[in-house]
Design an enzyme around this catalytic site. Structure first.
Site, PDB file in Angstrom:
ATOM      1  N   SER A  22       0.703  -1.307  -0.020  1.00 40.18           N
ATOM      2  CA  SER A  22      -0.037   0.255   0.029  1.00 40.18           C
ATOM      3  C   SER A  22       0.695   1.327   0.070  1.00 40.18           C
ATOM      4  O   SER A  22       0.239   2.593  -0.272  1.00 40.18           O
ATOM      5  CB  SER A  22      -0.770  -0.040   1.165  1.00 40.18           C
ATOM      6  OG  SER A  22      -0.281   0.396   2.369  1.00 40.18           O
TER       7      SER A  22
ATOM      8  N   HIS B 107      -5.594  -5.005  -0.107  1.00 40.80           N
ATOM      9  CA  HIS B 107      -5.437  -3.607  -1.167  1.00 40.80           C
ATOM     10  C   HIS B 107      -6.053  -4.185  -2.258  1.00 40.80           C
ATOM     11  O   HIS B 107      -5.706  -3.268  -3.214  1.00 40.80           O
ATOM     12  CB  HIS B 107      -4.140  -3.128  -0.927  1.00 40.80           C
ATOM     13  CG  HIS B 107      -3.881  -2.370   0.314  1.00 40.80           C
ATOM     14  ND1 HIS B 107      -4.461  -1.238   0.626  1.00 40.80           N
ATOM     15  CD2 HIS B 107      -3.162  -2.921   1.431  1.00 40.80           C
ATOM     16  CE1 HIS B 107      -4.079  -0.960   1.874  1.00 40.80           C
ATOM     17  NE2 HIS B 107      -3.266  -1.921   2.510  1.00 40.80           N
TER      18      HIS B 107
ATOM     19  N   LYS C  68     -12.080  -2.154   3.366  1.00 47.23           N
ATOM     20  CA  LYS C  68     -11.521  -1.011   2.408  1.00 47.23           C
ATOM     21  C   LYS C  68     -12.328  -0.893   1.156  1.00 47.23           C
ATOM     22  O   LYS C  68     -13.366  -0.160   1.208  1.00 47.23           O
ATOM     23  CB  LYS C  68      -9.928  -1.353   2.077  1.00 47.23           C
ATOM     24  CG  LYS C  68      -9.133  -1.414   3.210  1.00 47.23           C
ATOM     25  CD  LYS C  68      -7.680  -1.538   2.881  1.00 47.23           C
ATOM     26  CE  LYS C  68      -6.923  -1.616   4.194  1.00 47.23           C
ATOM     27  NZ  LYS C  68      -6.690  -0.408   5.127  1.00 47.23           N
TER      28      LYS C  68
HETATM   29  N1  PLP Z   1      -2.993  -6.271   5.589  1.00 44.80           N
HETATM   30  C1  PLP Z   1      -2.879  -5.121   4.906  1.00 44.80           C
HETATM   31  C2  PLP Z   1      -1.992  -4.977   3.976  1.00 44.80           C
HETATM   32  C3  PLP Z   1      -3.246  -3.925   5.285  1.00 44.80           C
HETATM   33  O1  PLP Z   1      -2.883  -2.881   4.727  1.00 44.80           O
HETATM   34  C4  PLP Z   1      -4.149  -3.764   6.593  1.00 44.80           C
HETATM   35  C5  PLP Z   1      -4.707  -2.514   7.021  1.00 44.80           C
HETATM   36  O2  PLP Z   1      -4.556  -1.577   6.533  1.00 44.80           O
HETATM   37  C6  PLP Z   1      -4.381  -5.051   7.001  1.00 44.80           C
HETATM   38  C7  PLP Z   1      -3.969  -6.334   6.520  1.00 44.80           C
HETATM   39  C8  PLP Z   1      -5.450  -5.075   8.219  1.00 44.80           C
HETATM   40  O3  PLP Z   1      -6.871  -4.911   7.806  1.00 44.80           O
HETATM   41  P1  PLP Z   1      -7.893  -4.611   8.662  1.00 44.80           P
HETATM   42  O4  PLP Z   1      -8.063  -2.967   8.737  1.00 44.80           O
HETATM   43  O5  PLP Z   1      -9.352  -5.104   8.348  1.00 44.80           O
HETATM   44  O6  PLP Z   1      -7.722  -4.922   9.991  1.00 44.80           O
END
Ligand code: PLP
Length: 349
Positions: A131, A159, A190
């Site tokens: 990201s 993402h 998201k």
């Molecule tokens: N994995 C990645 C690559 C993320 O960027 C994020 C959160 O930004 C997560 C997992 C965690 O997601 P969640 O917000 O549903 O806990």
């Protein structure tokens, strides 16, 4: 999708039907028809046999990776150096052997795999879209290595779900690689616009995680209305290819327009548009000025999230950001870039 009428209607409907909370953990009255339907929908999204909901993708990554110790004694986990904190935490708590390979460096991954006991069980954990730079993981090459060395593949599509692939199954769907992934991780918070996370994979694997992951077993399950909203979002995005195309188009238009102004855009071809400012003071200042003077909110991303000297503004234009919003943003950035006397690239042509 967080504003979409189908999602809002589904949430209102579920609240009216069953109330606010789930009432318990998944094993003790916290499993509803909404949870089961969403898990079936997510399994289908990834072409997997089964899926398991967690209260967030963070918990899904942490809970699943840390539980692998019980499922595969002696497992070695190979983890990309830029993996998200939730995977790092899961691998840390896993406590067994781990190897960190340089970001997206398949030659380094191969070296590490080749150096270990061929008989040891192995798992490679990585992401499809990273990201901060918006770059893609080399999924096919990593799957080739996994085949060669007999490793399992664990792919975080947080993402990418909803945004890539014919039905929103992520980059692995877009690239026809879903059948080569053993465990998928995704978020409902998201692109799907609601809240929650999950893993998907074989029925046996999901059953094993369900049986052993404390974060799954001992926590109140997601509220039915949240699950119903996520279900509506996943279903909607499975058939709305136009919105995915529009999303990509918006990002590509923004990148082109910023590049034409000579702004240092990082462009890996994804929907994430980072613009390097290069120092923390100006990055924060630009973000504040965009909000206060132009009414535009853009996150400043500073060290330690990104290396020093690469501090940046990170834009994620959505399908509802039309030409009017795009014009306002581009004009504001042009003015602020000059105001802060920041460098511009030489304009081509
Ligand atoms: N994995 C990645 C690559 C993320 O960027 C994020 C959160 O930004 C997560 C997992 C965690 O997601 P969640 O917000 O549903 O806990």
């Amino acid at each position: 999708m967080g504003q979409h009428p189908a999602v809002l209607a589904a949430m209102h409907g579920a609240i009216d039907a069953v109330g606010a909370g789930s009432g318990g953990t998944r094993n003790i009255s916290g499993t509803t028809v909404y949870h089961k339907e969403l898990e079936a929908e997510l399994a289908d999204l990834h072409g997997a046999e089964s899926a398991l909901l967690f209260t967030s993708a963070y918990n899904a990554n942490d809970g699943t990776l840390s539980t692998l110790r019980i499922l595969f004694p002696g497992l070695i986990i190979y983890s990309d150096a830029l993996n998200h904190a939730s995977m790092i935490e899961g691998v840390r708590r896993y406590g067994g052997e781990k190897r960190i390979f340089r970001h997206n460096d398949v030659a380094h991954l191969r070296e590490l795999l080749a150096a270990d006991d061929p008989a040891a069980p192995k798992l490679i954990a990585f992401e499809s879209v990273y990201s901060m730079d918006g770059d893609f993981g080399p999924i096919a090459q990593i799957c080739d290595l996994a085949d060669e060395f007999g490793a399992l593949t664990y792919l975080d599509e947080v993402h990418a779900v909803g945004m890539y692939g014919k039905r929103g199954g992520g980059v692995s769907e877009r690239d026809n690689l879903q059948h080569r992934i053993d465990i998928f991780n995704g978020t409902l918070g998201k692109a799907f616009g609601v809240h929650g996370g999950y893993v998907a994979g074989s029925a046996k694997m999901m059953d094993a995680v369900r049986s052993y992951a404390p974060g799954f077993i001992f926590s109140t399950s997601l509220p039915p209305a949240v699950v119903a909203g996520a279900l509506a979002a996943v279903r909607h995005l499975k058939q709305d290819e136009d919105i995915r195309a529009l999303h990509q188009e918006r990002a590509s238009v923004l990148k082109t327009r910023l590049k034409m102004l000579g702004l240092p855009v990082i462009d890996h071809g994804s929907h994430i548009v980072p613009v390097i400012v290069g120092d923390p003071k100006h990055t924060k200042m630009m973000s504040d000025m965009l909000l206060e003077q132009y009414g535009i909110y853009v996150q400043p991303i500073n060290f330690p999230t990104v290396p020093r000297g690469t501090e940046r503004l990170r834009f994620t234009p959505s399908p509802v950001h039309g030409p009017k919003e795009m014009d306002a943003l581009v004009r504001a950035l042009d003015a602020l870039w000059s105001h802060c006397a920041l460098n511009r690239a030489e304009l081509a042509g």
